[in-house]
Design a protein around this motif. Structure first.
Motif, PDB file in Angstrom:
ATOM      1  N   PRO A   1       0.830  -1.219   0.000  1.00  0.00           N
ATOM      2  CA  PRO A   1       0.000   0.000   0.000  1.00  0.00           C
ATOM      3  C   PRO A   1       0.862   1.266   0.000  1.00  0.00           C
ATOM      4  CG  PRO A   1      -0.797  -1.597   1.607  1.00  0.00           C
ATOM      5  CD  PRO A   1       0.522  -2.104   1.133  1.00  0.00           C
ATOM      6  N   LEU A   2       0.276   2.348  -0.494  1.00  0.00           N
ATOM      7  CA  LEU A   2       1.001   3.625  -0.584  1.00  0.00           C
ATOM      8  C   LEU A   2       1.579   4.049   0.753  1.00  0.00           C
ATOM      9  CD1 LEU A   2      -1.402   5.670  -2.909  1.00  0.00           C
ATOM     10  CD2 LEU A   2       0.866   4.794  -3.495  1.00  0.00           C
ATOM     11  N   HIS A   3       0.837   3.836   1.818  1.00  0.00           N
ATOM     12  CA  HIS A   3       1.248   4.250   3.153  1.00  0.00           C
ATOM     13  C   HIS A   3       2.534   3.546   3.597  1.00  0.00           C
ATOM     14  CE1 HIS A   3       0.983   5.622   7.253  1.00  0.00           C
ATOM     15  NE2 HIS A   3       0.850   4.407   7.713  1.00  0.00           N
ATOM     16  N   LYS A   4       2.810   2.380   3.025  1.00  0.00           N
ATOM     17  CA  LYS A   4       3.970   1.592   3.437  1.00  0.00           C
ATOM     18  C   LYS A   4       5.068   1.579   2.370  1.00  0.00           C
ATOM     19  CE  LYS A   4       0.988  -1.404   6.210  1.00  0.00           C
ATOM     20  NZ  LYS A   4       0.459  -2.778   6.400  1.00  0.00           N
ATOM     21  N   ALA A   5       4.922   2.411   1.361  1.00  0.00           N
ATOM     22  CA  ALA A   5       5.881   2.423   0.257  1.00  0.00           C
ATOM     23  C   ALA A   5       6.769   3.663   0.312  1.00  0.00           C
ATOM     24  CB  ALA A   5       5.132   2.388  -1.074  1.00  0.00           C
ATOM     25  N   ILE A   6       7.899   3.610  -0.401  1.00  0.00           N
ATOM     26  CA  ILE A   6       8.777   4.768  -0.554  1.00  0.00           C
ATOM     27  C   ILE A   6       8.280   5.556  -1.763  1.00  0.00           C
ATOM     28  CG2 ILE A   6      11.132   5.531  -1.050  1.00  0.00           C
ATOM     29  CD1 ILE A   6      12.119   2.993   0.334  1.00  0.00           C
ATOM     30  N   PRO A   7       7.850   6.806  -1.574  1.00  0.00           N
ATOM     31  CA  PRO A   7       7.199   7.573  -2.649  1.00  0.00           C
ATOM     32  C   PRO A   7       7.955   7.590  -3.974  1.00  0.00           C
ATOM     33  CG  PRO A   7       7.020   8.745  -0.575  1.00  0.00           C
ATOM     34  CD  PRO A   7       7.923   7.571  -0.321  1.00  0.00           C
ATOM     35  N   ARG A   8       9.276   7.801  -3.906  1.00  0.00           N
ATOM     36  CA  ARG A   8      10.023   7.939  -5.163  1.00  0.00           C
ATOM     37  C   ARG A   8      10.064   6.630  -5.945  1.00  0.00           C
ATOM     38  NH1 ARG A   8      10.470  12.399  -8.065  1.00  0.00           N
ATOM     39  NH2 ARG A   8      11.899  12.000  -9.766  1.00  0.00           N
ATOM     40  N   ILE A   9      10.140   5.518  -5.247  1.00  0.00           N
ATOM     41  CA  ILE A   9      10.127   4.223  -5.921  1.00  0.00           C
ATOM     42  C   ILE A   9       8.738   3.964  -6.497  1.00  0.00           C
ATOM     43  CG2 ILE A   9      10.329   1.728  -5.569  1.00  0.00           C
ATOM     44  CD1 ILE A   9      12.520   2.288  -3.564  1.00  0.00           C
ATOM     45  N   GLY A  10       7.702   4.359  -5.759  1.00  0.00           N
ATOM     46  CA  GLY A  10       6.340   4.224  -6.255  1.00  0.00           C
ATOM     47  C   GLY A  10       6.108   5.065  -7.501  1.00  0.00           C
ATOM     48  N   ALA A  11       6.800   6.199  -7.597  1.00  0.00           N
ATOM     49  CA  ALA A  11       6.648   7.078  -8.761  1.00  0.00           C
ATOM     50  C   ALA A  11       7.098   6.378 -10.034  1.00  0.00           C
ATOM     51  CB  ALA A  11       7.452   8.359  -8.550  1.00  0.00           C
ATOM     52  N   ARG A  12       8.187   5.613  -9.936  1.00  0.00           N
ATOM     53  CA  ARG A  12       8.687   4.888 -11.104  1.00  0.00           C
ATOM     54  C   ARG A  12       7.636   3.900 -11.618  1.00  0.00           C
ATOM     55  NH1 ARG A  12      11.437   5.535 -15.307  1.00  0.00           N
ATOM     56  NH2 ARG A  12       9.340   5.052 -15.990  1.00  0.00           N
ATOM     57  N   SER A  13       7.007   3.196 -10.701  1.00  0.00           N
ATOM     58  CA  SER A  13       5.967   2.233 -11.087  1.00  0.00           C
ATOM     59  C   SER A  13       4.768   2.951 -11.688  1.00  0.00           C
ATOM     60  CB  SER A  13       5.525   1.418  -9.871  1.00  0.00           C
ATOM     61  OG  SER A  13       6.597   0.690  -9.329  1.00  0.00           O
ATOM     62  N   TYR A  14       4.384   4.082 -11.066  1.00  0.00           N
ATOM     63  CA  TYR A  14       3.205   4.795 -11.555  1.00  0.00           C
ATOM     64  C   TYR A  14       3.430   5.327 -12.966  1.00  0.00           C
ATOM     65  CZ  TYR A  14      -0.748   7.895 -11.973  1.00  0.00           C
ATOM     66  OH  TYR A  14      -1.894   8.502 -12.421  1.00  0.00           O
TER      67      TYR A  14
END
Length: 259
Positions: A51-64
Motif C-alpha cells: 500500500p502507498l502508506h507503506k511504500a517509498i514515494p520515489r520508488i512508487g513514482a517509477r511504477s506509476y
C-alpha cells in the motif's frame, strides 16, 4: 473501493470497522482484478502487495509512470516531463550513493573492520525514504554514513570484542575520547574514528551554515545510547541470559528511538 483499502492502512488496534473495511476491500479488489484494464489492474495489484502508506514515494513514482504510460488516455507531454524529472533526480541519487561508497572504499573498512557488513546501499535507503528532494542531498549523504556507522556498532557488539573491551568502547563513545580505547584492537579504533570524524563533519557543516552546533552533540549522545543498548544485549549473550519480552522491548526501544 481502492481508496477505502488505502485509507484502512492507517487503522490502529481496536478500530474494528476499519479492520473489516480492509478485509472486505482486499478480498473484493482481488476478485475483480481480471476484469480491469492492464494499467489499473497493475496499480491495484501493486497496492495490494505494498500500500502507498507503506511504500517509498520515489520508488512508487517509477511504477506509476509505467502504469500511466499504459493508459490510452495519458498525456504525452506530462509523461515526457515525468520521465525527465525521474531520470534527472535518479542521477543525483546515484551520485550520493557513489560518494558514500567511495568513503567506504577510501577508508578500507572491508579490510580494517573485517567483521563489518557492507550495507552502504541499504543504509542510504533510510534517508532516501525520508526525503528524495534535491535540496536534502547533503543530509542524505550524512545520514547514509550515520546509519553505516551504526551498523559498525551493531556488528562490533554482536560478533566482536570481549565484555571488558566493549565496555571500554562504550565509555570512549560517551566521552568521544580515543585515549579510552588505546589498549583495544585496531578494528575498534577504526570504528571509533569513523564515528568521531563523522560527528566532526556534521559540526563543521552546521556551524559553517550559521546554524547551531548542537546537532553534533545530539548525534554523539544518540551514538552513546545506542552503544549502551547494544552493550546490554552483549551482556545478556555473555551471561547466557534470556530476557523477558518487556526487558527486550524496553532495550530495543532505546535503539529505535535514538536511530
Amino acid at each position: 473501493m481502492w481508496s477505502l483499502f488505502e485509507a484502512a492502512q492507517l487503522r490502529i488496534d481496536g478500530e474494528d470497522i476499519l479492520e473489516e473495511a480492509h478485509d472486505f476491500t482486499y478480498t473484493n479488489l482481488k476478485s475483480i482484478i481480471n476484469q480491469l484494464n492492464s494499467s489499473l489492474a497493475g496499480q491495484i495489484n501493486q497496492s495490494l502487495r505494498q500500500p502507498l502508506h507503506k511504500a517509498i514515494p520515489r520508488i512508487g513514482a517509477r511504477s506509476y509512470i509505467s502504469f500511466y504510460k499504459e493508459d490510452p488516455s495519458h498525456n504525452k507531454e506530462l509523461l515526457a516531463f515525468a520521465n525527465l524529472d525521474f531520470n534527472m533526480l535518479q542521477k543525483l541519487h546515484q551520485k550520493e550513493v557513489g560518494s558514500i561508497t567511495k568513503w567506504w572504499k577510501r577508508s578500507d573498512f572491508a579490510t580494517k573492520v573485517f567483521y563489518a557488513r557492507d550495507r552502504v546501499v541499504e543504509a542510504y535507503f533510510w534517508p532516501f525514504a525520508m526525503s528524495s528532494d534535491p535540496k536534502h542531498s547533503t543530509q542524505r549523504r550524512k545520514v547514509g554514513k550515520l546509519v553505516t556507522c551504526t551498523s559498525f556498532l551493531d556488528d562490533t557488539y554482536d560478533v566482536y570484542g570481549t565484555i571488558e573491551e566493549l565496555e571500554l568502547f562504550k565509555m570512549a563513545i560517551q566521552r568521544m575520547d580515543i585515549s579510552c580505547i588505546a589498549s583495544l584492537p585496531e578494528c575498534m579504533k577504526v570504528v571509533f574514528n569513523a564515528i568521531a570524524e563523522l560527528c566532526a563533519e556534521i559540526e563543521s557543516l552546521t556551524t559553517e551554515g550559521g546554524k547551531s552546533s548542537l546537532a553534533s552533540q545530539y548525534v554523539k549522545q544518540a551514538y552513546f545510547k545506542v552503544a549502551e543498548a547494544y552493550f546490554v544485549e552483549a551482556k545478556w549473550c555473555h551471561e547466557s541470559y534470556i530476557p523477558i519480552y518487556d526487558e527486550y522491548d524496553r532495550n530495543i526501544g532505546l535503539i529505535i528511538l535514538d536511530l
